[in-house]
Design a protein around this motif. Structure first.
Motif, short mmCIF file in Angstrom:
data_model
loop_
_atom_site.label_atom_id
_atom_site.label_comp_id
_atom_site.label_asym_id
_atom_site.label_seq_id
_atom_site.Cartn_x
_atom_site.Cartn_y
_atom_site.Cartn_z
N ASP A 100 0.78 -1.15 -0.01
CA ASP A 100 -0.02 -0.07 -0.22
C ASP A 100 1.11 1.27 0.01
O ASP A 100 1.68 1.47 0.76
N PRO A 101 0.86 2.07 -0.93
CA PRO A 101 1.82 3.11 -1.05
C PRO A 101 1.74 4.24 0.15
O PRO A 101 2.82 4.63 0.44
N ALA A 102 0.44 4.34 0.66
CA ALA A 102 0.61 5.27 1.91
C ALA A 102 1.25 4.69 3.25
O ALA A 102 1.96 5.20 3.65
N ILE A 103 0.98 3.43 3.29
CA ILE A 103 1.65 2.39 4.20
C ILE A 103 3.43 2.58 4.10
O ILE A 103 3.97 2.77 4.98
N ASP A 104 3.34 2.37 2.92
CA ASP A 104 5.00 2.11 2.52
C ASP A 104 5.66 3.32 2.74
O ASP A 104 6.69 3.39 3.11
N ALA A 105 4.69 4.61 2.23
CA ALA A 105 5.57 6.06 2.53
C ALA A 105 5.96 6.09 4.14
O ALA A 105 7.00 6.58 4.31
N ALA A 106 4.77 5.79 4.90
CA ALA A 106 5.13 6.05 6.37
C ALA A 106 6.13 5.12 6.82
O ALA A 106 6.93 5.45 7.84
N VAL A 107 6.27 3.70 6.34
CA VAL A 107 7.27 2.83 6.75
C VAL A 107 8.61 3.38 6.47
O VAL A 107 9.49 3.66 7.11
N ALA A 108 8.80 3.87 5.25
CA ALA A 108 10.08 4.40 4.46
C ALA A 108 10.79 5.40 5.40
O ALA A 108 11.55 5.67 5.78
N ALA A 109 9.79 6.40 5.89
CA ALA A 109 9.99 7.69 6.42
C ALA A 109 10.11 7.47 7.97
O ALA A 109 10.30 8.28 8.80
N ASP A 110 9.71 6.19 8.59
CA ASP A 110 9.55 5.95 9.84
C ASP A 110 8.64 6.86 10.59
O ASP A 110 8.78 7.72 11.77
N ARG A 111 7.25 6.94 10.08
CA ARG A 111 6.39 7.87 10.52
C ARG A 111 5.13 7.11 10.92
O ARG A 111 4.14 7.09 10.30
N LEU A 112 5.29 6.38 11.84
CA LEU A 112 4.34 5.44 12.26
C LEU A 112 3.01 5.97 12.62
O LEU A 112 1.76 5.52 12.70
N ASP A 113 3.07 7.46 13.28
CA ASP A 113 1.94 8.18 13.76
C ASP A 113 0.88 8.43 12.57
O ASP A 113 -0.06 8.74 12.64
N ASP A 114 1.50 8.28 11.29
CA ASP A 114 0.79 8.45 10.04
C ASP A 114 -0.22 7.40 9.63
O ASP A 114 -1.07 7.46 8.95
N LEU A 115 -0.15 6.46 10.35
CA LEU A 115 -0.80 5.08 10.11
C LEU A 115 -2.08 5.09 11.02
O LEU A 115 -2.12 5.61 12.02
N GLU A 116 -3.17 4.58 10.46
CA GLU A 116 -4.46 4.30 11.12
C GLU A 116 -4.08 3.42 12.06
O GLU A 116 -3.46 2.43 11.90
N PRO A 117 -4.70 3.44 13.51
CA PRO A 117 -4.53 2.33 14.58
C PRO A 117 -5.11 1.10 13.88
O PRO A 117 -6.15 0.86 13.05
N SER A 118 -4.23 0.30 13.92
CA SER A 118 -4.46 -1.25 13.38
C SER A 118 -3.52 -2.35 13.94
O SER A 118 -2.52 -1.71 14.63
N ASN A 119 -3.62 -3.35 13.62
CA ASN A 119 -2.79 -4.60 14.18
C ASN A 119 -1.49 -4.25 13.39
O ASN A 119 -0.40 -4.52 14.15
N LEU A 120 -1.37 -3.70 12.26
CA LEU A 120 -0.08 -3.41 11.28
C LEU A 120 0.77 -2.47 12.18
O LEU A 120 1.82 -2.48 12.57
N LYS A 121 -0.15 -1.17 12.66
CA LYS A 121 0.62 -0.37 13.25
C LYS A 121 1.11 -0.57 14.68
O LYS A 121 2.44 -0.38 15.01
N ALA A 122 0.36 -1.41 15.25
CA ALA A 122 0.90 -2.16 16.58
C ALA A 122 2.09 -2.99 16.29
O ALA A 122 3.10 -3.17 17.12
N MET A 123 2.01 -3.82 15.36
CA MET A 123 3.08 -4.73 15.32
C MET A 123 4.78 -3.75 14.57
O MET A 123 5.40 -4.10 14.94
N LEU A 124 4.32 -2.79 13.76
CA LEU A 124 5.56 -2.05 13.53
C LEU A 124 6.05 -1.28 14.79
O LEU A 124 7.22 -1.16 14.84
N ALA A 125 5.21 -0.74 15.73
CA ALA A 125 5.63 -0.27 16.95
C ALA A 125 6.23 -1.26 17.74
O ALA A 125 7.53 -0.92 18.58
N PHE A 126 5.84 -2.33 17.68
CA PHE A 126 6.60 -3.52 18.41
C PHE A 126 7.93 -3.80 17.82
O PHE A 126 8.89 -4.09 18.52
N THR A 127 8.17 -3.86 16.37
CA THR A 127 9.23 -4.04 15.80
C THR A 127 10.38 -3.06 16.24
O THR A 127 11.58 -3.39 16.76
N ARG A 128 9.60 -1.77 16.20
CA ARG A 128 10.73 -0.64 16.48
C ARG A 128 11.28 -0.82 17.94
O ARG A 128 12.38 -0.62 18.12
#
Length: 184
Positions: A100-128
Motif C-alpha cells: 500500500d503506497p501510503a503505508i509504505d511511505a510511512a514505513v520508509a520515513a519511519d512515521r508510524l503516527d501517519d498510520l491508522e490504528p491497526s494491528n499493523l501499526k501495533a506490529m510496527l511499533a513492537f518492531t521498533r
C-alpha cells in the motif's frame, strides 16, 4: 565433526552438505567461488538453518500473520537498522505482494503516527521497540498487540520474526564489513 570437513562417507554416514546460495549471499554479493562464501559456508548447518528460517517466515503459505505484514515488518526492521541491502530485498518482495503506497511511505520515513490504528501499526511499533530498544519490549508492548486484536500465537510469531531479522541483519552487516576489508 564439521559437515564440510568430514572425510568421505562410509555406508550409514551422512554425506557432507553442499553449500547453497541463499538470501544473505545474494544481499552481500557473495559468489560461490569467493573465499568469503567458502568461509561463510564452512558450517553449512548454520547457513542452512538461517535460510530455512527465512523460508519458513516468508512462505506465502504461512499461517497466521499475512505475508504482506511479515514482509513489511522485515522491511521496517531493516530501515531502522540502516541495512540497505536487506531493506531493498524485503521492499522488492513486498512490492510483489501489493504493498500500500501510503503505508509504505510511512514505513520508509519511519512515521508510524501517519498510520491508522491497526494491528499493523501495533506490529510496527513492537518492531521498533525490539530493534531500537529491546529492553523496552515488555508486557505493555504485548498488551498493545493484544488490544490491536492479535492472538497470542501471532504475537509469538512476530517476536520470533523480529529476533530472526535482528540476527540476519547482524550477519549481513558482518559479512559486508569482511567483504569491504577483503577488497582493500
Amino acid at each position: 565433526m564439521d559437515d564440510m570437513n568430514s572425510s568421505p562417507a562410509s555406508p550409514g554416514t551422512p554425506t557432507p552438505s553442499v553449500a547453497r546460495y541463499d538470501v544473505i549471499d545474494a544481499v552481500v554479493g557473495l559468489a560461490p567461488d569467493d573465499a568469503l562464501f567458502a568461509i561463510r559456508h564452512t558450517r553449512q548447518k548454520i547457513s542452512d538453518a538461517t535460510q530455512n528460517s527465512y523460508d519458513l517466515f516468508f512462505s506465502p503459505a504461512g499461517q497466521g500473520l499475512a505475508i504482506r505484514d511479515r514482509l513489511r515488518v522485515a522491511w521496517y526492521a531493516c530501515v531502522l537498522s540502516r541495512a540497505t541491502g536487506l531493506a531493498q530485498h524485503y521492499r522488492a518482495a513486498l512490492a510483489r505482494h501489493d504493498g500500500d503506497p501510503a503505508i509504505d511511505a510511512a514505513v520508509a520515513a519511519d512515521r508510524l503516527d501517519d498510520l491508522e490504528p491497526s494491528n499493523l501499526k501495533a506490529m510496527l511499533a513492537f518492531t521498533r521497540k525490539l530493534i531500537v530498544k529491546p529492553v523496552e519490549g515488555d508486557q505493555a508492548q504485548i498488551d498493545q498487540l493484544q488490544a490491536a486484536g492479535m492472538t497470542a500465537a501471532d504475537i509469538v510469531t512476530l517476536a520470533q520474526l523480529i529476533a530472526f531479522l535482528s540476527y540476519q541483519i547482524r550477519v549481513t552487516a558482518g559479512l559486508q564489513a569482511m567483504k569491504a576489508l577483503e577488497s582493500q
